[in-house]
Design a protein around this motif. Structure first.
Motif, PDB file in Angstrom:
ATOM      1  N   PHE A  44       8.188   4.704   9.015  1.00 37.42           N
ATOM      2  CA  PHE A  44       6.830   4.423   9.485  1.00 37.42           C
ATOM      3  C   PHE A  44       6.862   3.332  10.549  1.00 37.42           C
ATOM      4  O   PHE A  44       6.275   2.262  10.388  1.00 37.42           O
ATOM      5  CB  PHE A  44       5.937   4.010   8.312  1.00 37.42           C
ATOM      6  CG  PHE A  44       4.810   4.970   8.066  1.00 37.42           C
ATOM      7  CD1 PHE A  44       3.636   4.903   8.800  1.00 37.42           C
ATOM      8  CD2 PHE A  44       4.931   5.965   7.119  1.00 37.42           C
ATOM      9  CE1 PHE A  44       2.610   5.796   8.596  1.00 37.42           C
ATOM     10  CE2 PHE A  44       3.907   6.878   6.893  1.00 37.42           C
ATOM     11  CZ  PHE A  44       2.739   6.794   7.640  1.00 37.42           C
ATOM     12  N   ALA A  53      -2.430   3.203  11.421  1.00 33.60           N
ATOM     13  CA  ALA A  53      -1.075   3.412  10.912  1.00 33.60           C
ATOM     14  C   ALA A  53      -0.957   2.925   9.474  1.00 33.60           C
ATOM     15  O   ALA A  53      -0.316   3.571   8.630  1.00 33.60           O
ATOM     16  CB  ALA A  53      -0.071   2.685  11.807  1.00 33.60           C
ATOM     17  N   LEU A 107       0.079   4.955   6.026  1.00 33.59           N
ATOM     18  CA  LEU A 107       1.126   4.475   5.123  1.00 33.59           C
ATOM     19  C   LEU A 107       0.603   4.335   3.703  1.00 33.59           C
ATOM     20  O   LEU A 107       1.309   4.633   2.730  1.00 33.59           O
ATOM     21  CB  LEU A 107       1.669   3.131   5.628  1.00 33.59           C
ATOM     22  CG  LEU A 107       2.819   2.518   4.816  1.00 33.59           C
ATOM     23  CD1 LEU A 107       4.010   3.467   4.754  1.00 33.59           C
ATOM     24  CD2 LEU A 107       3.230   1.173   5.405  1.00 33.59           C
TER      25      LEU A 107
END
Length: 227
Positions: free
Chosen positions: A167, A200, A204
């Motif tokens: 990630f 983001a 996650l």
């Protein structure tokens, strides 16, 4: 994204060449990154923010230890931050998971340390040890699952970590937030970095606190209407 790629990408995004000497603005404030250590600080600060915002597999660690007879204290691992579970293992290999309590509960429930038995409860006594109750009547193996900070990508062998491999977007935008704040950059650019970081981080979280906590055997597959 490994460390070298992350380092160069941060430079490219903020258009800062990282000279060896600081450039001082009219207010007497440094606006450039003096050395590699400064960039590493941005990255490690971003990692710390991420690690405390979402639970991912890389933050879990397992360790074994021993409780000794007549000793109600157990050492805390040096990298321990929080406990997921603590179990005592008897001579037959059976696991007994202890319940987490306060020290005052242990003292009040087991006031006489000489009264011994299979431990049922534990509490954090100080920053280096737990106290269990009752006092162990024998030597027992223990298994601890706990939360810790994995090694930073800035110090990892080969410059790779779970976060960088799986990630990298959240690590990049977290680092850019730290770097651009340091540079006292434009508010609209900082807001754009914050938006990308939040997006983001949300993805996650879907992985770490959603998909990693279920399987399709008990949880139905997600279905979307066909248009």
């Amino acid at each position: 994204m490994n460390y070298a790629t992350l380092f160069k990408t941060i430079q490219a995004y903020v258009e800062n060449d990282f000279p060896d000497t600081d450039v001082i603005d009219t207010a007497g404030v440094s606006t450039t990154f003096a050395d590699t250590a400064q960039i590493n600080t941005f990255i490690t600060q971003a990692e710390q923010r991420i690690f405390n915002s979402v639970q991912i597999p890389d933050l879990r660690k397992n360790a074994t230890g021993n409780l000794t007879a007549s000793n109600r204290y157990l050492a805390v691992p040096s990298d321990w931050l929080a406990t997921f579970s603590l179990a005592v293992i008897d001579g037959n290999g059976k696991y007994y998971y202890l319940l987490n309590k306060d020290v005052n509960f242990i003292r009040e429930s087991y006031p006489n340390p000489s009264v011994e038995g299979l431990p049922q409860h534990y509490a954090l006594f100080d920053d280096t040890s737990w106290i269990v109750g009752p006092t162990p009547d024998d030597s027992y193996d223990v298994e601890l699952h706990y939360f810790y900070y994995p090694i930073s990508i800035t110090a990892a062998v080969g410059g790779t970590t779970w976060l960088g491999d799986n990630f990298d977007s959240v690590l990049l935008y977290g680092s850019l937030l730290e770097a651009y704040t340091f540079m006292k950059g434009e508010g609209d650019v900082l807001a754009a970095y914050q938006k990308r970081y939040d997006e983001a981080l949300a993805m996650l979280k879907q992985l770490g606190e959603g998909k990693n906590r279920q399987d399709m055997y008990r949880t139905p597959q997600v279905r979307y209407p066909v248009k």
